[in-house]
Design a protein around this motif. Sequence first.
Motif, short mmCIF file in Angstrom:
data_model
loop_
_atom_site.label_atom_id
_atom_site.label_comp_id
_atom_site.label_asym_id
_atom_site.label_seq_id
_atom_site.Cartn_x
_atom_site.Cartn_y
_atom_site.Cartn_z
N ARG A 1 0.83 -1.20 0.00
CA ARG A 1 0.00 0.00 0.00
C ARG A 1 0.87 1.26 0.00
NH1 ARG A 1 -4.64 -0.40 -1.76
NH2 ARG A 1 -5.78 -1.42 -0.07
N VAL A 2 2.00 1.21 0.68
CA VAL A 2 2.92 2.34 0.67
C VAL A 2 3.47 2.55 -0.74
CG1 VAL A 2 5.13 3.22 1.52
CG2 VAL A 2 3.54 2.12 3.10
N LEU A 3 3.83 1.44 -1.41
CA LEU A 3 4.31 1.54 -2.78
C LEU A 3 3.23 2.12 -3.70
CD1 LEU A 3 6.23 -1.84 -3.23
CD2 LEU A 3 7.18 0.41 -2.75
N GLU A 4 1.99 1.71 -3.49
CA GLU A 4 0.89 2.25 -4.28
C GLU A 4 0.74 3.75 -4.04
OE1 GLU A 4 -1.89 -1.81 -4.17
OE2 GLU A 4 -2.30 -0.12 -2.84
N ALA B 1 -7.81 -1.23 -9.35
CA ALA B 1 -6.92 -1.96 -10.26
C ALA B 1 -7.50 -1.95 -11.68
CB ALA B 1 -6.72 -3.39 -9.78
N PHE B 2 -8.81 -2.17 -11.79
CA PHE B 2 -9.47 -2.14 -13.10
C PHE B 2 -9.41 -0.74 -13.70
CE2 PHE B 2 -13.40 -1.34 -15.53
CZ PHE B 2 -13.19 -2.24 -16.58
N ILE C 1 4.22 4.50 -17.92
CA ILE C 1 4.87 3.37 -17.22
C ILE C 1 4.38 3.28 -15.79
CG2 ILE C 1 7.08 2.46 -16.41
CD1 ILE C 1 8.37 3.75 -18.88
N PHE C 2 4.29 4.42 -15.11
CA PHE C 2 3.80 4.43 -13.73
C PHE C 2 2.36 3.92 -13.66
CE2 PHE C 2 7.03 7.90 -12.84
CZ PHE C 2 7.85 7.06 -12.09
N ILE D 1 -0.17 -3.31 -11.80
CA ILE D 1 0.44 -4.52 -11.26
C ILE D 1 0.36 -4.53 -9.73
CG2 ILE D 1 2.60 -5.81 -11.05
CD1 ILE D 1 3.34 -4.76 -13.84
N LEU D 2 0.68 -3.37 -9.11
CA LEU D 2 0.66 -3.29 -7.65
C LEU D 2 -0.74 -3.49 -7.09
CD1 LEU D 2 3.08 -0.28 -7.02
CD2 LEU D 2 3.47 -2.65 -6.38
#
Length: 241
Positions: A28-31, A149-150, A203-204, A210-211
């Motif tokens: 979640r931090v990465l997201e 995500a969708f 790209i992000f 993916i995340l």
Amino acid sequence: MESAAQKMLSSGFTLDFGPLKEPLAFIRVLEWVFSIFAFATTGGYSGSTSFNIQCKGGKSEEVLAKFNYPFRLMQHPYQIPNCVANQTTPKHFFLTGDHSSSAQFYVCIGVLAFLYCTASLILYLGYQHLYRESTRGPIMDLLVTAALAFLWLVSSAAWAKGLTDVKWATSPSTVITLLEICKQVTCTPGAVPTMGKLNSSVIFGFLNLILWGGNCWFIYKETPFHKTNQPANVEAGAMPS
């Protein structure tokens, strides 16, 4: 029955960084970080394209056309020297195309994802006991994460197509081709717009896909759907063959 907000207020905030050691909160931090990169690289962009024009018997002059987010290119004017004899007033032209819908949709999803990450991290780190003691929290978390995500998939694909159109519309060669005056005088391509930030924004977007998609599995493990299957699997494994 107490609402979720009332339960949170009555239970009190208890900061605990322990969940960051688990995939659920760490991803979640990465997201949270990648969602900032996604909308910041798109929403903060400004660039320019240029070409050179040479009137008959005159010197070559550079024409600069600037544009920025949200890429309503037809609202960005630029001036071209007047090649008519004895007239010095420059002529005004505009870039072509409106690609704001895909760009704004992408930025909107990025901002929504950032806000949800912020809220869910507060829940993970400050109200972890409430999150785990109720089945409603993980289920709602799973549904929202799957929906985002969708949306990342749709918005990233749409913005990738929109960026391709922006590149075409702002290419010096395209601008020259669409100008009627360049069929009468000499026009040559100039500097190509720098699109590094916009390329990275796409790209992000797919990295966020993916995340968020991968994190659905770890959230699913917190739901009763996964936990109720565990005893059955253990018993099945203990049965003699």
